[in-house]
Design an enzyme around this catalytic site. Structure first.
Site, short mmCIF file in Angstrom:
data_model
loop_
_atom_site.label_atom_id
_atom_site.label_comp_id
_atom_site.label_asym_id
_atom_site.label_seq_id
_atom_site.Cartn_x
_atom_site.Cartn_y
_atom_site.Cartn_z
N GLU A 286 -1.90 -9.21 3.75
CA GLU A 286 -1.84 -9.73 5.13
C GLU A 286 -3.23 -10.06 5.68
O GLU A 286 -3.35 -10.88 6.59
CB GLU A 286 -1.12 -8.74 6.05
CG GLU A 286 -1.82 -7.42 6.33
CD GLU A 286 -1.47 -6.31 5.35
OE1 GLU A 286 -1.15 -6.63 4.19
OE2 GLU A 286 -1.54 -5.12 5.72
N HIS B 89 -3.64 -5.22 0.43
CA HIS B 89 -3.08 -5.72 1.69
C HIS B 89 -3.20 -7.24 1.75
O HIS B 89 -4.21 -7.76 2.23
CB HIS B 89 -3.84 -5.13 2.87
CG HIS B 89 -3.61 -3.67 3.08
ND1 HIS B 89 -2.63 -3.18 3.94
CD2 HIS B 89 -4.19 -2.59 2.54
CE1 HIS B 89 -2.65 -1.87 3.92
NE2 HIS B 89 -3.58 -1.48 3.08
N CYS C 54 0.82 -1.20 0.00
CA CYS C 54 0.00 0.00 0.00
C CYS C 54 0.87 1.26 0.00
O CYS C 54 1.46 1.58 -1.02
CB CYS C 54 -1.00 -0.04 1.15
SG CYS C 54 -2.45 0.98 0.81
N1 GLN Z 1 -1.82 6.69 2.80
C1 GLN Z 1 -1.93 5.95 1.57
C2 GLN Z 1 -3.28 6.13 0.91
O1 GLN Z 1 -4.22 6.54 1.55
C3 GLN Z 1 -1.67 4.49 1.84
C4 GLN Z 1 -2.69 3.85 2.70
C5 GLN Z 1 -2.23 2.55 3.29
O2 GLN Z 1 -1.05 2.24 3.30
N2 GLN Z 1 -3.14 1.77 3.84
O3 GLN Z 1 -3.43 5.84 -0.24
#
Ligand code: GLN
Length: 549
Positions: free
Chosen positions: A508, A506, A378
């Protein structure tokens, strides 16, 4: 009609109610029952999405895109049942719903009160999830004695009164502290159980957390004071891994006790899947790989619960032990990167906010240049592209617009602009959330890891990769190996590196202790090989290559 198990906690917080509830869910499922798990949280926030990970720990994202308490992750991992938005609610949700009804005139002139309106709403929220399953395990967040959890306790007391006694089972979890001279103290437990009885709740089982198994005479004493038969006092002593807990509870007959009380004549559970995990864990000859997780919430390991578990699973299913060390990205900014020197693998996870960003970028550069297996998740993916833009494509000042709105080379763009900076800016619940389809590029590292060209993974982000900048990076060798059907960049990788993958989703959240997760298993296999290579045991050419796809 469903039967109800309520799990409360006393004395102190963080005793592992979530693990206990998850273990019960698993044991009962393994007896052939259909079981749902849910959690009620006593805070006013409508969901934990806007809460600081230092205070709240990780936000677990469900397939249907709800931002929930991290215990839902334990429920999914232990039971294999996908959670949804309705499996977690807060006091905030309850009040929001009651106030909406009041404004709509649904209370017909009544004075709206905690009892019965709030408690009725709590009961209704529980019953929605209970529908269609044999048993529902409801975890009551907070600690008995807190003002905030009183309406929850009152609601579950009422529920047990409205139904048949054998359909309700109350489990209370407490701490039995040990003095330095080795003596275990039961008084806090007695007080906590007394508080529950004052509210009108009589327990059916007491689960005590302690460093060592509670001796017989102490159990007897607690049973007496808590008005319980002795076999209803279960000692949940400290174990090496959370995955021991179902067996610890089962060995002391907790699931048996529940079935007897609920008049369910089920066969004993088939525990082979749990035994298999323990067997893998007890293999002491496993190769150790050291993984460095570079983040800014490193002082609060609960912020990375699912990630940590996914790495444990990957170790279990690749036959190694993943030793995780946490590097504070802010420290990396000021130091030389020494923390990374021993890494067999580097992981930059998701995150929000500008603190420690440059440290994460340094870690990514380190992994890329030294060909250390790397996974970015992410925010970790967005920064991977920032690093590549700055250091390979020479785009000075390239950044994510989350951190620099005036960057000459924006690597990201905001997705739902109107939500976040519209007339009434909203932050909570405005991200791209939950399960989305991702199409993977043929024969890419990621497609080979999954053994598939189309996958479903969960998301939680507000920014996406900006297409024009991405095209420049692609020309300079960054491979886009996954995208959403609408064209959002989902995975990038480097073909000139043994294992360098970064994804917008994600992985995970979908890793299971029983089977691991393809991304993490592949990553850890690469780390194993890198470790062997560093020790001179393997040539680079001999390193693991996944199947074609
Ligand atoms: N801050 C980034 C976004 O909002 C990544 C978010 C995250 O890593 N969950 O796109």
């Amino acid at each position: 009609m469903a039967k109800y198990i309520f799990v409360t906690g006393g004395v102190v917080s963080s005793l592992g109610k979530g693990i206990t509830a998850a273990s019960l869910g698993s044991l009962l499922r393994l007896r052939g029952l259909s079981v749902a798990n849910m959690k009620m949280d006593p805070y006013i926030n409508v969901d934990p999405g806007t809460m600081d990970p230092f205070q709240h720990g990780e936000v677990f994202v469900t397939a249907d895109g709800a931002e929930t308490d991290l215990d839902l992750g334990h429920y999914e991992r232990f039971t294999g049942v996908k959670m949804s938005r309705s499996n977690n609610f807060t006091t905030g949700c309850i009040y929001e719903s009651v106030i909406r009804k009041e404004r709509a005139g649904q209370y017909l002139g009544q004075t709206v009160q905690v009892i019965p309106h709030i408690t009725d709403e709590i009961k209704a929220f529980i019953k929605v999830v209970a529908k269609g399953c044999d048993i529902i395990v409801v975890e009551v967040g907070g600690t008995v004695g807190d003002i905030e959890s009183l309406p929850f306790l009152e609601a579950i007391r009422q529920m047990s009164l409205e139904g048949r006694a054998h359909d309700f089972f109350f489990v209370h979890l407490t701490l039995v502290p040990m003095l330095s001279i080795g003596e275990m103290k039961t008084k806090p437990t007695q007080h906590s159980v007394r508080q529950l009885r004052e509210i009108g709740i009589q327990l059916h089982a007491l689960v005590t957390r302690s460093a060592k198994p509670v001796p017989e005479d102490q159990r007897k004493k607690m049973a007496l004071f808590c008005n319980l038969p002795q076999d209803s006092v279960i000692s949940a002593y400290d174990v090496d891994s959370i995955y021991h807990v179902p067996l610890v509870l089962h060995d002391q007959g907790l699931d048996d006790l529940i079935c007897r009380h609920m008049q369910l004549s089920m066969n004993p559970p088939d525990l082979s899947s749990w035994n298999n995990i323990l067997q893998r864990m007890s293999n002491n000859s496993r190769q150790v790989v050291s993984l460095v997780l570079v983040g800014k919430y490193v002082d609060c390991h609960e912020s990375y619960t699912s990630l940590r578990e996914a790495l444990v699973h990957a170790g279990l299913h690749t036959g190694c032990h993943v030793a995780i060390s946490y590097a504070d990205s802010e420290d990396l900014e000021s130091g030389s990167g020494d923390d990374l020197a021993l890494a067999d693998a580097i992981l930059v996870p998701g995150g929000f906010g500008s603190r420690g960003i440059e440290g994460k970028i340094l870690a990514i550069k380190y992994a890329r240049e030294r060909k250390i297996p790397f996974l970015g998740i992410c925010l970790g993916m967005q920064l991977t592209l920032v690093e590549y833009a700055r250091n390979v494509c020479n785009l000075k000042g390239a950044h994510s617009v989350e951190f620099s709105s005036s960057t000459p080379y924006p690597i990201t763009r905001i997705l739902n602009n109107e939500d976040v900076i519209g007339e009434e800016p909203k932050i909570g619940g405005t991200m791209r959330l939950g399960e989305q389809i991702i199409i993977l590029r043929q024969n890419s590292m990621i497609a080979r890891a999954y053994g598939s060209r189309e996958i479903l993974e969960r998301h939680r982000h507000r920014y996406v990769v900006e297409e024009t900048s991405l095209a420049v990076l692609e020309k300079a060798g960054m491979l886009v190996s996954g995208h959403s059907p609408e064209g959002i960049c989902e995975v990038v990788e480097l073909t000139t590196h043994p294992w360098f993958v970064a994804c917008q989703f994600h992985p995970e959240f979908t890793s299971s202790p029983f089977s691991g997760h393809p991304v993490f298993m592949n990553f850890i296999r690469a780390a194993q090989e890198f470790s062997s290579f560093k020790q001179g045991k393997l040539n680079r050419e001999e390193c693991y290559v996944p199947q074609d796809c």
